[in-house]
Design an enzyme around this catalytic site. Structure first.
Site, PDB file in Angstrom:
ATOM      1  N   GLU A  66      39.210  33.595  44.536  1.00 30.07           N
ATOM      2  CA  GLU A  66      37.787  33.822  44.799  1.00 30.07           C
ATOM      3  C   GLU A  66      36.885  32.703  44.292  1.00 30.07           C
ATOM      4  OE1 GLU A  66      36.492  37.694  43.598  1.00 30.07           O
ATOM      5  OE2 GLU A  66      38.047  38.715  44.725  1.00 30.07           O
ATOM      6  N   ARG A 124      51.722  39.496  41.484  1.00 27.54           N
ATOM      7  CA  ARG A 124      50.800  38.358  41.492  1.00 27.54           C
ATOM      8  C   ARG A 124      50.081  38.311  40.145  1.00 27.54           C
ATOM      9  NH1 ARG A 124      44.884  38.241  43.530  1.00 27.54           N
ATOM     10  NH2 ARG A 124      44.444  36.044  43.220  1.00 27.54           N
ATOM     11  N   GLU A 135      44.517  41.281  47.027  1.00 31.18           N
ATOM     12  CA  GLU A 135      43.916  42.322  46.181  1.00 31.18           C
ATOM     13  C   GLU A 135      43.259  43.365  47.047  1.00 31.18           C
ATOM     14  OE1 GLU A 135      40.980  41.104  43.263  1.00 31.18           O
ATOM     15  OE2 GLU A 135      42.269  39.470  42.601  1.00 31.18           O
ATOM     16  N   TYR A 175      37.500  44.554  49.303  1.00 29.80           N
ATOM     17  CA  TYR A 175      37.029  45.744  48.595  1.00 29.80           C
ATOM     18  C   TYR A 175      36.020  46.584  49.388  1.00 29.80           C
ATOM     19  CZ  TYR A 175      39.448  44.023  44.510  1.00 29.80           C
ATOM     20  OH  TYR A 175      40.437  43.605  43.650  1.00 29.80           O
ATOM     21  N   ASN A 183      41.249  39.004  49.487  1.00 33.75           N
ATOM     22  CA  ASN A 183      40.874  40.116  48.615  1.00 33.75           C
ATOM     23  C   ASN A 183      39.852  40.942  49.365  1.00 33.75           C
ATOM     24  OD1 ASN A 183      42.460  38.933  46.692  1.00 33.75           O
ATOM     25  ND2 ASN A 183      40.796  38.457  45.256  1.00 33.75           N
ATOM     26  N   HIS A 232      42.374  31.780  37.882  1.00 33.92           N
ATOM     27  CA  HIS A 232      41.639  33.045  38.023  1.00 33.92           C
ATOM     28  C   HIS A 232      40.554  33.055  36.950  1.00 33.92           C
ATOM     29  CE1 HIS A 232      42.108  37.266  39.864  1.00 33.92           C
ATOM     30  NE2 HIS A 232      40.982  37.289  39.182  1.00 33.92           N
TER      31      HIS A 232
HETATM   32  C1  GCO Z   1      37.829  39.962  41.764  1.00 37.29           C
HETATM   33  C2  GCO Z   1      38.944  39.571  40.917  1.00 37.29           C
HETATM   34  C3  GCO Z   1      39.504  40.652  40.053  1.00 37.29           C
HETATM   35  C4  GCO Z   1      38.634  41.849  39.812  1.00 37.29           C
HETATM   36  C5  GCO Z   1      38.723  42.842  40.932  1.00 37.29           C
HETATM   37  C6  GCO Z   1      37.883  44.085  40.743  1.00 37.29           C
HETATM   38  O1  GCO Z   1      38.054  40.169  42.933  1.00 37.29           O
HETATM   39  O2  GCO Z   1      36.717  40.083  41.287  1.00 37.29           O
HETATM   40  O3  GCO Z   1      39.932  38.875  41.579  1.00 37.29           O
HETATM   41  O4  GCO Z   1      39.687  39.922  38.904  1.00 37.29           O
HETATM   42  O5  GCO Z   1      38.983  42.473  38.650  1.00 37.29           O
HETATM   43  O6  GCO Z   1      38.326  42.264  42.119  1.00 37.29           O
HETATM   44  O7  GCO Z   1      36.533  43.747  40.670  1.00 37.29           O
END
Ligand code: GCO
Length: 463
Positions: free
Chosen positions: A182, A93, A370, A310, A308, A137
């Site tokens: 995002e 991607r 992600e 995290y 995404n 992006h």
């Molecule tokens: C985001 C983006 C990425 C970042 C990653 C780590 O989610 O902020 O898609 O470009 O680099 O998430 O922070």
């Protein structure tokens, strides 16, 4: 060295995960974005983006770093494809830099920019790696920002022309299209908090920007389908489970508001639920930028949701006793594992959001577009033993597997990131890569996590 002898929890997990087999057609990938890796910021006719401008402002980025060179991927893409091949990636991607295609945002096309992505796509296909394109992006052409940027509705119209042009040229070869990455971050960090380009701090700009990003998405979905006959079209949002700090009503309500603001603000309009009313009411938002028909456009059905993931957020109300429900984020609970970004490692949140997107929102297909972590890697190791990253990924993959067991239509998973890169306002100080990049020499080295990932992909299971 076997990592399980170094870290006791890996040993424990090994026994739990022995049978986690993924489907044979599961799409294992890695992700990047144009500004974070390409460099070549002023080559071959490329126009300026808002990130070129922003990163050159003294003080905007840690140590005043910029993406001028980044990983120099624009010149080293062949080597990078070879590395992807060594990991055994099934998909990659990446994003297209809009100012390479239309240096001024609209109008005159720059064929050299398109050529770069044609070479890249052809290279990927001949290495048997499926390209997943993200059209946006975050690197808006600067000249569109000069005309107001995303708060200006015309920017959404310009995006449609850009999406049309790219998909006309690549639509015969690229099947997977992600309109935006995002959009909440674009609107919020870019136009309200000012931490990202263009660095503005204006609530109304944020609301308008978010709406126009969704509108640009909705307008371009049918165009992508028309230009790429077998296209699967989606969008990528970032999701955070929101946990109330206590069971007190005020904290729970604040968490609900935060979920509305942070997650459902962009998600609900995409599934024809409109903007969350409790958020509009609580923050007293003027919604005068919505024109008749907009919400229908935004709710154009998509083929997949890109997620995404995290971390999570823990939220309390600003003042419980006086019923001030303003959401206040709390730091991770003491003793929790955190990454170098300060983000709590909370793998079960991946499962929570995958099931929510399936059973509450009913998306027909989902990709984790992600997931990954920054940790301080030690380049003096001849092999970069990033055991913490392996642990992080393993725990999250296990949650993806769990989700598959309960019927989540999860089709694939993209690790963030293929290689260390320009981490926005943190510059080069945070490394998310499977591949270590020495930014002085541009030498690339596969970290231990890349070798580990290769085995996961080859066997299709966590062992
Ligand atoms: C985001 C983006 C990425 C970042 C990653 C780590 O989610 O902020 O898609 O470009 O680099 O998430 O922070």
């Amino acid at each position: 060295m076997d990592t399980s002898t170094q870290i006791p929890y890996l040993t424990r997990l090994n026994s739990l995960t022995r049978d986690m087999q993924f489907p044979p057609d599961f799409v294992w990938g890695a992700a990047t974005s144009a500004y974070q890796i390409e460099g070549a910021w002023n080559e071959d006719g490329k126009g300026l983006s808002i990130w070129d401008t922003f990163s050159h402002h003294p003080g905007a980025i840690r140590d005043n770093q910029t993406g001028d060179i980044a990983c120099d991927h624009y010149h080293r893409w062949q080597e990078d494809i070879s590395l992807m091949k060594s990991i055994g990636l099934k998909a990659y991607r990446f994003s297209v830099a809009w100012p390479r295609i239309f240096p001024q945002g609209t109008g005159k096309l720059n064929p050299q920019g398109l050529d770069f992505y044609q070479r890249l796509v052809d290279g990927l296909l001949s290495a048997d790696i499926e390209p997943f394109i993200t059209l946006y992006h975050w690197d808006l052409p600067q000249s569109l920002q000069d005309q107001g940027g995303w708060p200006n509705r015309d920017t959404a119209k310009a995006f449609v022309q850009y999406a049309d042009q790219v998909s006309r040229v690549l639509g015969d070869r690229v099947k997977y299209w992600i309109t935006f990455n995002e959009p909440f971050i674009v609107a919020w960090l870019g136009y309200l908090i000012g931490e990202h380009a263009p660095g503005h701090k204006d609530r109304d700009e944020m609301l308008r920007a978010a709406h126009h990003l969704l509108l640009a998405h909705g307008w371009s979905v049918p165009i992508l389908r028309q230009n790429a006959p077998h296209a699967q079209v989606g969008i990528t949002l970032d999701f955070y489970p929101v946990t109330p700090a206590s069971s007190h009503f005020a904290d729970r309500y604040a968490a609900w508001l935060q979920d509305g603001y942070r997650n459902r603000w962009l998600l609900d309009p995409l599934v024809a639920r409109g903007y969350p009313p409790e958020v509009i009411q609580f923050f007293n938002y003027p919604m005068d930028f919505i024109q008749p028909g907009d919400l229908e456009v935004i709710a154009t059905p998509i083929d997949f949701m890109g997620m995404n993931y995290y971390s999570r957020q823990i939220i309390r109300a600003r003042d419980r006793e006086n019923e001030d429900f303003t959401p206040i984020p709390l730091p991770p609970p003491s003793g929790s594992e955190i990454t170098e970004m300060g983000w709590e490692v909370y793998p079960q949140g991946l499962f929570e959001w995958l099931t929510r997107l399936t059973y509450e929102y009913r998306f027909p297909a989902i990709y984790v577009t992600e997931n990954g972590a920054a940790y301080p890697d030690n380049p003096d190791d001849c092999r970069i033993e990033d055991t913490q990253r392996i642990h992080y990924l393993r725990e999250h993959f296990a949650q993806a597997w769990r989700a598959l067991q309960v019927g989540v239509p999860l089709k694939g998973y993209f690790v963030w990131s293929l290689m260390d890169n320009f981490e926005w306002s943190h510059g080069y100080t945070k490394r998310f890569g499977l591949i270590y990049v020495d930014f002085k020499t541009q030498e690339r080295r596969m970290k231990r996590s890349a070798h580990w990932y290769r085995q996961v992909i080859a066997s299709g299971k966590l062992d």
